[in-house]
Design an enzyme around this catalytic site. Sequence first.
Site, PDB file in Angstrom:
ATOM      1  N   ASP A  29      56.407  69.430 126.998  1.00 38.57           N
ATOM      2  CA  ASP A  29      57.393  70.323 127.619  1.00 38.57           C
ATOM      3  C   ASP A  29      57.533  69.984 129.095  1.00 38.57           C
ATOM      4  O   ASP A  29      56.565  70.062 129.842  1.00 38.57           O
ATOM      5  CB  ASP A  29      56.918  71.768 127.422  1.00 38.57           C
ATOM      6  CG  ASP A  29      57.786  72.766 128.175  1.00 38.57           C
ATOM      7  OD1 ASP A  29      58.966  72.448 128.432  1.00 38.57           O
ATOM      8  OD2 ASP A  29      57.278  73.858 128.495  1.00 38.57           O
ATOM      9  N   ASP A  33      59.276  76.011 129.555  1.00 36.72           N
ATOM     10  CA  ASP A  33      59.679  77.120 128.678  1.00 36.72           C
ATOM     11  C   ASP A  33      58.785  77.235 127.438  1.00 36.72           C
ATOM     12  O   ASP A  33      59.042  78.050 126.549  1.00 36.72           O
ATOM     13  CB  ASP A  33      61.160  76.989 128.259  1.00 36.72           C
ATOM     14  CG  ASP A  33      61.427  75.775 127.383  1.00 36.72           C
ATOM     15  OD1 ASP A  33      60.477  74.982 127.135  1.00 36.72           O
ATOM     16  OD2 ASP A  33      62.575  75.601 126.940  1.00 36.72           O
ATOM     17  N   ASP A  37      60.459  68.993 124.893  1.00 37.89           N
ATOM     18  CA  ASP A  37      61.868  68.631 125.111  1.00 37.89           C
ATOM     19  C   ASP A  37      62.016  67.122 125.315  1.00 37.89           C
ATOM     20  O   ASP A  37      61.025  66.381 125.336  1.00 37.89           O
ATOM     21  CB  ASP A  37      62.460  69.420 126.287  1.00 37.89           C
ATOM     22  CG  ASP A  37      61.560  69.376 127.508  1.00 37.89           C
ATOM     23  OD1 ASP A  37      61.001  68.297 127.783  1.00 37.89           O
ATOM     24  OD2 ASP A  37      61.386  70.417 128.177  1.00 37.89           O
ATOM     25  N   ASP A 106      66.609  62.118 112.698  1.00 39.78           N
ATOM     26  CA  ASP A 106      66.537  62.869 111.452  1.00 39.78           C
ATOM     27  C   ASP A 106      67.957  63.238 111.044  1.00 39.78           C
ATOM     28  O   ASP A 106      68.719  63.781 111.842  1.00 39.78           O
ATOM     29  CB  ASP A 106      65.704  64.143 111.674  1.00 39.78           C
ATOM     30  CG  ASP A 106      64.766  64.422 110.516  1.00 39.78           C
ATOM     31  OD1 ASP A 106      65.258  64.479 109.379  1.00 39.78           O
ATOM     32  OD2 ASP A 106      63.563  64.599 110.769  1.00 39.78           O
ATOM     33  N   ASP A 208      66.587  63.703 105.464  1.00 37.51           N
ATOM     34  CA  ASP A 208      65.926  64.894 104.942  1.00 37.51           C
ATOM     35  C   ASP A 208      66.319  65.157 103.482  1.00 37.51           C
ATOM     36  O   ASP A 208      67.518  65.150 103.164  1.00 37.51           O
ATOM     37  CB  ASP A 208      66.373  66.070 105.829  1.00 37.51           C
ATOM     38  CG  ASP A 208      65.522  67.291 105.676  1.00 37.51           C
ATOM     39  OD1 ASP A 208      64.333  67.228 105.991  1.00 37.51           O
ATOM     40  OD2 ASP A 208      66.062  68.334 105.241  1.00 37.51           O
ATOM     41  N   GLU A 269      63.671  60.957 102.572  1.00 39.37           N
ATOM     42  CA  GLU A 269      62.657  61.887 102.056  1.00 39.37           C
ATOM     43  C   GLU A 269      63.056  62.271 100.631  1.00 39.37           C
ATOM     44  O   GLU A 269      64.179  62.714 100.403  1.00 39.37           O
ATOM     45  CB  GLU A 269      62.578  63.137 102.934  1.00 39.37           C
ATOM     46  CG  GLU A 269      61.394  64.009 102.564  1.00 39.37           C
ATOM     47  CD  GLU A 269      61.537  65.460 103.030  1.00 39.37           C
ATOM     48  OE1 GLU A 269      60.512  66.121 103.170  1.00 39.37           O
ATOM     49  OE2 GLU A 269      62.675  65.935 103.231  1.00 39.37           O
ATOM     50  N   HIS A 345      55.168  66.516 109.782  1.00 42.33           N
ATOM     51  CA  HIS A 345      55.259  67.887 110.284  1.00 42.33           C
ATOM     52  C   HIS A 345      55.210  68.936 109.170  1.00 42.33           C
ATOM     53  O   HIS A 345      55.210  70.129 109.453  1.00 42.33           O
ATOM     54  CB  HIS A 345      56.567  68.044 111.070  1.00 42.33           C
ATOM     55  CG  HIS A 345      57.768  67.865 110.192  1.00 42.33           C
ATOM     56  ND1 HIS A 345      58.098  66.647 109.611  1.00 42.33           N
ATOM     57  CD2 HIS A 345      58.702  68.727 109.754  1.00 42.33           C
ATOM     58  CE1 HIS A 345      59.168  66.778 108.866  1.00 42.33           C
ATOM     59  NE2 HIS A 345      59.563  68.041 108.937  1.00 42.33           N
ATOM     60  N   ASP A 346      55.215  68.498 107.906  1.00 45.32           N
ATOM     61  CA  ASP A 346      55.155  69.434 106.780  1.00 45.32           C
ATOM     62  C   ASP A 346      53.781  69.455 106.113  1.00 45.32           C
ATOM     63  O   ASP A 346      53.580  70.212 105.166  1.00 45.32           O
ATOM     64  CB  ASP A 346      56.177  69.032 105.700  1.00 45.32           C
ATOM     65  CG  ASP A 346      57.615  69.146 106.173  1.00 45.32           C
ATOM     66  OD1 ASP A 346      57.896  70.022 107.014  1.00 45.32           O
ATOM     67  OD2 ASP A 346      58.456  68.360 105.694  1.00 45.32           O
TER      68      ASP A 346
HETATM   69  C1  GLC Z   1      62.324  68.684 104.752  1.00 45.47           C
HETATM   70  C2  GLC Z   1      61.744  68.818 106.131  1.00 45.47           C
HETATM   71  C3  GLC Z   1      61.189  70.199 106.287  1.00 45.47           C
HETATM   72  C4  GLC Z   1      62.329  71.177 106.119  1.00 45.47           C
HETATM   73  C5  GLC Z   1      63.062  70.976 104.805  1.00 45.47           C
HETATM   74  C6  GLC Z   1      64.387  71.653 104.816  1.00 45.47           C
HETATM   75  O1  GLC Z   1      61.362  68.762 103.760  1.00 45.47           O
HETATM   76  O2  GLC Z   1      60.785  67.829 106.348  1.00 45.47           O
HETATM   77  O3  GLC Z   1      60.552  70.393 107.519  1.00 45.47           O
HETATM   78  O4  GLC Z   1      61.847  72.487 106.188  1.00 45.47           O
HETATM   79  O5  GLC Z   1      63.333  69.619 104.544  1.00 45.47           O
HETATM   80  O6  GLC Z   1      65.247  70.998 105.710  1.00 45.47           O
END
Ligand code: GLC
Length: 593
Positions: A29, A33, A37, A106, A208, A269, A345-346
């Site tokens: 950051d 905030d 960023d 993304d 995604d 993905e 991140h998931d």
């Molecule tokens: C993908 C992303 C995830 C998101 C989902 C809906 O799996 O990696 O973070 O919540 O799609 O967009």
Amino acid sequence: MIAATRRGAVGAWWRSAVAYQIYPRSFCDSDGDGIGDLRGITSKLDHLQDLGVQVVWLSPVYASPQDDNGYDISDYRAIAPEYGTLADFDEMLAAMHARGMRLVMDLVVNHSSDEHVWFRQARSSRDNPFHDHYIWRDPKPDGAPPNNWEAAFNGSVWEWNEPTGEYYLHMFSRRQPDLNWESPALRQEVWALMRFWLDRGVDGFRMDVINMISKPWEADGRLPDAPVVRPGFLQPGFAMSCNGPRLMEFLREMRREVLDHYDTLTVGEAPMATVRQGREITDPRTGALDMLFQFEHMDLDSIPGDPRGKWALKPLHLPDLKRTMQRWQDALHGCGWNSLYLSNHDQPRPVSRFGCDEPAHRVGSARMLAIWLHAHQGTPYIYQGEEIGLPNTPFASIEDCRDIETLNMHRIAIGERGEDPAEVMAAIRAKGRDNARTPMPWSGTGPHAGFTRGTPWIDLHPHWREIHVERDRADPHGVFAMYRRLIALRRVHPVLAEGRCEGWALDHSRLAILSRSLGDELWLVACNFGGDTETFDLPEELALRAGTGWRWLAEPMALSHPAGAPDAHARLQGARLAPWEGRMLRLCRVPSS
Ligand code: GLC
């Protein structure tokens, strides 16, 4: 124009590259905030350059109400104000390019935000020109939703829209309405927004949930109920929405219309993807994308078929993990391409999930996991924090969590289904997405480890004073040093990018043994996934490959436990691996006498 035949060919730049994923909210950051960023990212590019990565995958930074941390986009051509401006973006991109790094954005086009102007228009009347950008169904005669599917973030996948007297589909939150790819006009919009970013200089896309864009039921319009696995409640409907009949057609159109005109990296993905689909999509002759993020190796610690989905925990069985990885290796070698990941991140943190995050083994097992993953064929992805072995967070209560998936699951599991709160919290600590979303601890000094001078949007890992970038980087035997070494090796030794990967002793429940071979090169990787010392031998078939009158000698290339017995690394018979130890060895042929 980039010739189609060049895509994916041996020598494509991304085959020997290593990528690094930035989750912008939690990276750095710059303005206080409490939210990371773009300028924060630009200020930390030296860290990535030292690591040696050639690609950055940036999770969404587009305008968004942040219902799902940016995976709900309200303007595909604008930057969210909390992340900065388009000028900040251009500056960041130029700084990456100046360092020889490429940027992969993304692309979230299975759904948009309900605040996108398309949806605001679409929901206003059935005659609106944007109505067909989304997926609508009439209610059942009694007014109920069209079927019994539960959305990924709980509740029905159908949300009532009063002005048109219809339900709209959302496979994720009700604020993420699914886009209708059957509409040619919608597809043109997607091609245009992709060109917008490619023309700005970005180098590719992570797409995604891309295998959800063609809905299986569109062929005949029927929306069958999902089988009842949890009587009295909604039923998991996710599987019914993947891999529809027009998926390949849509992806090939994307390739023709957009991707063939640029030199990109594309990674889709793909939940529920099988090896067969992986080959179809990533084979450069017939496919459309360079690689997929498949999930088969991520689903092995959940009970199959349990209605709680990923939250139904079961211990990971190492042979399952090895066999799954090997299946993808075998299926794509020579005809497609794998992505390699243990973390994003998931997902929970790999050192806690696949290694051992106790203080005595955290660094060693994180280094071993790095060796093991990078020993496979494919493009490795490192997720921020993985390069310092950041572990899962011991969330004490749901108040510590921020993720929409976790918060909804907790509310419904306890409030509606009456599950045991202690068990629900245990599942969140093991599998919750916030594990991966605590801010990067850049230093051991306060108040927030150099992530922000304000109040962070989610608390840092409680051990940030001991586990932080500055300390790990200063340690020649730290986790960062191992990743840097592995990335450098891949650049210099083609066997790591192009060599065939074979798995040995696949039934062994604690040892993972891999070999890589290309021409005369033969490499061996041995990893101990357990807390006891293990003994391993060179697999006989590999020993024989030396030929009569010759034997192999091992040259260590990467060792997770360099402080171990000084001569041990070179042994190939009866070698002893310390708990959580991994070795990457290059085998050299010497006369056997
Ligand atoms: C993908 C992303 C995830 C998101 C989902 C809906 O799996 O990696 O973070 O919540 O799609 O967009």
